[in-house]
Design a protein around this motif. Structure first.
Motif: not given
Length: 747
Positions: A36-38, A68-73, A116-128
């Motif tokens: 993880a990077q800031k 993506v995660t919030k380090g603090n609020n 981004v809320t407190s913790q958000s994520s998403t996926t990206f799919n790629l065929s071939n």
């Protein structure tokens, strides 16, 4: 015996289940994760968190998980994180809408927006997906100009990308002219691969004898034939098959690589059987020079003698491209009648970090005719993709008169060359686009700049074209192709700076504008000891800022880091001696504290010039250590003398006496200054807040870059990008500048 039989039965059942689940090939899973990077707000490319992933051959599916995660609020609003994905090289982006230099060509990458809320994520799919390096960059919205001071609570976001792939381990290989029997189901397509050799001019793949096992569907199998991989900017060649067969033909297929072939079925839940075969044509091979290398060694020796004083330690390599005849040393020697392409040997030299030069081995002039294309080959490794690929083509009309209707057409393309150039032929190969230029008498020079080029072999094809079928006497002309890798586009102009960035072991470069803080002058209380400290501070502050300036007016009397250290040390010592002078303690204690404080301050500066402990003492420093806030405290000795001089002997007299009146303005000024310093300072109003903070013994000094945590305006040619990045000055770099109107901002 029964146990062995049961084990064998279980093995057969598992094998059947695997084949039924995955089709004709076996898939394995591979996982990779980056720390993880800031994230930072975008101001220039150094604010982008860049990560590199490697996708192996025969990967069927790639899935990225971006978290993506919030380090603090603290002081956190709603922000969207922008994620860029690019194949083969870092993504070229322009969130701030800057103007690129002329002749700079680039394709926008795939971009995702993640709220981004407190913790958000998403996926990206790629065929071939295309095999090789894939780059992921992420950043927050554009920087709003507010300066965030180090050590104070602030809103932070942590970004972590992860990759999961499914890779085939036993993909069938298609041989030239050999039929293969395959099956395809709706959820399990047939996957194959074939090798395309160098100098292949065309490739065809044919599907025949299609059958689904149902008499009603034998005449229409509804197959989809796909050739190639997905690289976001380029998609596979797709052919919809009807009837019992179909074929796909590729002109100028990629050379010296494995090509993916996928056949999908669209007949509901039925399995389709078919035959598939591939054929390719290898044409335009240059004449072989055999195994004798004496001529090449002589060329290298003569080249070394010419450049011995500047490139004695550089490695030089000749590519595999060879000339068709031994008479090609002359730049204007006619081509052989049987030749299809004139392939020129190329010498490439690694000059520095992200600095490479390609030159024709036979000299700078290259012959170009109207009958055959001239081919030059430029291998580009991963280490060179973090720079800029520059092509400058110049028509040489010194010895030959070129007709006004004649032009030299050039095509710079990756993976494969375009072997037939004319007025109507686009600069594009079977699977990849190219970059075309043209030179003639009226416009004898053309330039192409490609920031962050793909890691592959690039080909430059040259051919003479005429409006009529016959070019007349000018059937052979000479051009000078200059191809080189530089760190930044056009050396960043006059006032810009090219900085070397690092993401773990990967190096890349970008241009930026350093901030230009005005010089400051500390006050002098006319005491000899204090005055000497103030003189030290003013001297090194002057020459530190003289060395810190952007553009061409730069003067460094010593190492930049030493100047910076002396400036910071003098700033805090000036405040310290001023505090002791105001305290009016006995000289023996004052000078003892002078020396002890100077030693402790020197130790503190050596440990961390931006450390929080510097905020807890008399001085307060910004990230760039360009400012100092004088936090004066109520000294018992001062308060005692003040109340004694006013005749106050009670608490009431103390609170109403002159001592308290002196204390109120002192602490009020310090409080206002701290508030301006922490909450109100922006890049736009910085110079005004700086001017307001002239204080005896210390000043609020800084540059807007403090929020970025980088040494803006310094003599470094690089910054850190990612955890674990070390001092960029340890890498050999070159300093280049950039005009503000020609900002090259890449992300």
């Amino acid at each position: 015996m029964e146990m062995c039989f049961l084990r064998a039965l279980l093995f057969v059942a598992l094998s059947a289940w695997i084949l039924a689940d995955d089709g004709q090939v076996t898939f394995v899973s591979e996982l990779s994760s980056k720390p993880a990077q800031k994230l930072s707000k975008y101001g220039w490319y150094g604010n982008v968190r860049l990560q590199r992933f490697h996708i192996p051959e025969e990967t069927a599916i790639a899935r990225w998980l971006f978290s993506v995660t919030k380090g603090n609020n603290f002081n956190c609003g709603k922000h969207n994180v922008t994620i860029h994905i690019q194949y083969g090289a870092p993504p070229v982006i322009n969130p701030t809408g800057k103007v690129f230099p002329n002749a700079t060509l680039w394709s926008p990458p795939l971009s995702l927006i993640l709220p981004v809320t407190s913790q958000s994520s998403t996926t990206f799919n790629l065929s071939n997906p295309a095999p090789g390096d894939w780059f992921v960059g992420a950043h927050l919205p554009e920087h709003d100009g507010r300066i965030e001071q180090k050590g104070f609570p602030s809103c932070s976001y942590l970004f972590q990308p992860q990759l999961s792939i499914r890779r085939a381990v036993d993909t069938p290989i298609m041989q030239q002219g050999t039929f293969l029997q395959q099956t395809a189901a709706p959820d399990t397509p047939a996957r194959l691969k074939l090798y395309v050799p160098e100098f292949a001019s065309s490739l065809s793949v044919s599907v025949s004898d299609c059958s689904s096992g149902e008499a009603a569907d034998d005449g229409n199998c509804s197959l989809v034939l796909r050739l190639g991989s997905t690289s976001l900017q380029q998609r596979p060649v797709t052919v919809n098959c009807s009837g019992i067969g179909c074929s796909a033909t590729l002109s100028n297929p990629p050379w010296d690589t494995w090509l993916r072939v996928v056949v999908e079925s669209g007949l509901g839940n039925r399995t389709v059987t078919f035959s598939i075969v591939s054929n390719y044509t290898v044409g335009c091979k240059p004449k072989s020079v055999g195994l004798k290398v004496d001529d090449d060694i002589n060329k290298l020796r003569s080249k070394s003698n010419l450049t011995n004083s500047t490139s004695a330690d550089n490695d030089t390599v000749v590519t595999d491209a060879v000339a068709p005849s031994n008479d090609s040393a002359s730049p204007l020697t006619p081509l052989l009648a049987s030749a299809c392409v004139w392939s020129i040997p190329i010498l490439y030299e690694e000059l520095d970090v992200l600095s490479m030069r390609f030159t024709p081995a036979n000299g700078p002039n290259v012959s170009v005719t109207d009958t055959h294309p001239t081919l030059l080959t430029y291998p580009l490794h991963t280490q060179a993709t973090g720079g800029t690929l520059n092509l400058q083509l110049t028509l040489n009309t010194t010895n030959i008169t070129v007709a006004n209707s004649s032009s030299v057409v050039a095509c710079l393309s990756p993976w494969a060359p375009v072997l037939d150039l004319n007025h109507s032929q686009p600069c594009r190969t079977a699977l990849f686009g190219g970059y075309g230029v043209r030179v003639n008498v009226s416009d004898p020079k053309a330039v192409v700049r490609l920031p962050f080029p793909q890691s592959t072999t690039w080909y430059l094809t040259l051919q003479l074209t005429c409006n009529s079928s016959d070019c007349g006497n000018a059937s052979l002309v000479s051009v000078v192709p200059e191809v080189f890798i530089s760190a930044c586009v056009d050396d960043c102009g006059t006032y810009g700076e090219c900085r070397l960035l690092r993401s773990y072991s990967y190096l890349y470069a970008s241009s930026t504008w350093p901030s230009c803080p005005p010089p400051w002058w500390p006050s002098n209380r006319c005491f000899i000891t204090e005055a000497s400290v103030y003189l030290f501070t003013m001297f090194f502050s002057t020459f530190y800022h003289a060395c810190d300036q952007p553009g061409v007016a730069v003067m460094c009397i010593m190492d930049y880091d030493a100047l910076q250290y002396c400036d910071f040390l003098g700033s805090i010592c000036s405040i310290w001696v001023t505090i002791l002078c105001m305290a009016r303690i006995k000289d023996i204690f004052k000078y003892t504290l002078f020396m002890l404080g100077a030693l402790l301050i020197a130790m503190s500066m050596q440990l961390d010039r931006k450390g929080m402990w510097n905020m807890l003492g008399p001085p307060t420093k910004t990230e760039d250590d360009d400012k100092a806030v004088f936090l004066s405290c109520a000294k018992p000795s001062s308060l005692y003398r003040c109340t004694e001089g006013c005749g106050a002997d009670t608490v009431t007299h103390l609170l109403g006496g002159a001592g308290f009146l002196f204390l109120i303005p002192e602490q009020s000024c310090a409080l206002v200054g701290v508030c301006l310093y922490i909450f109100a300072e922006t890049e736009d109003n910085y110079y005004y807040t700086h001017s307001l903070w002239q204080h005896p013994g210390g000043q609020l000094r800084g540059v807007p870059a403090a929020a970025k945590g980088e040494k803006q305006g310094g003599r470094w040619a690089g910054t850190e990008a990612g955890p674990g990045a070390g001092d960029p000055r340890s890498v050999a770099t070159r300093y280049v500048r950039m005009n503000k109107d020609e900002l090259y901002t890449v992300t």
